[in-house]
Scaffold this motif. Structure first.
Motif: not given
Length: 174
Positions: A156, A113, A117
């Motif tokens: 995140v 993740g 991002a």
């Protein structure tokens, strides 16, 4: 906060109240006083905003000193340890190698993740080799050495950090 629908409010700030946290900054130049660490304050502010009680940030040279700092912090059993720096491809970027042997279980989705991002903003984010995982009941994560990279990584973690800590401590809430 009252919630007329009766649904549980999502966890936001304060969900880690009283939990300890550690920060390790891997920077040979900052450890030598040649450079002012800019990521430690960002991480410390984020931890405090989320209710953690951080130990003073440890600024250490790249390489084995990172491993020594991590091992020392883990003896204190904090809920979270966040590192910054040493995750790239330079010969002295060894934070992932110092971290991985200390992890009992990796949590690959977190790093997936974070890299996704970051890559949406700069293709260089895919070069970060950091790890995220559990060392006992402590969540350990390697973030990049830039303030922007750290902020991206922390954003995140925002929606999951409370639940992640609950689960590592044995909570089963879903």
């Amino acid at each position: 906060m009252s919630n007329p629908s009766g649904n549980a409010e999502p966890h936001r700030h304060g969900e880690a109240q009283g939990r300890k946290a550690g920060v390790v900054i891997a920077s040979t130049r900052a450890a030598a006083g040649l450079y002012r660490d800019e990521t430690g304050p960002v991480i410390m502010d984020w931890l405090t905003e989320h209710g953690f009680e951080p130990f003073p940030a440890m600024v250490v040279p790249d390489g084995e000193p990172v491993g020594a700092a991590l091992r020392a912090l883990l003896t204190q059993h904090p809920a979270v340890v966040i590192t910054s720096g040493g995750t790239g491809l330079s010969p002295d970027d060894r934070t992932p190698e110092m971290t991985l042997p200390l992890l009992d279980r990796e949590i690959p989705g977190i790093m997936e993740g974070i890299r996704a991002a970051g890559t949406a903003k700069t293709p260089l984010a895919m070069l970060s080799r950091g790890h995220a995982g559990a060392a006992g009941t402590t969540f350990v994560i390697n973030l990049p050495g830039s303030p922007k990279g750290v902020m991206d990584g922390l954003s995140v973690l925002d929606p999951v950090i409370g639940h992640l800590c609950d689960q590592l401590e044995g909570g089963h809430g879903h």
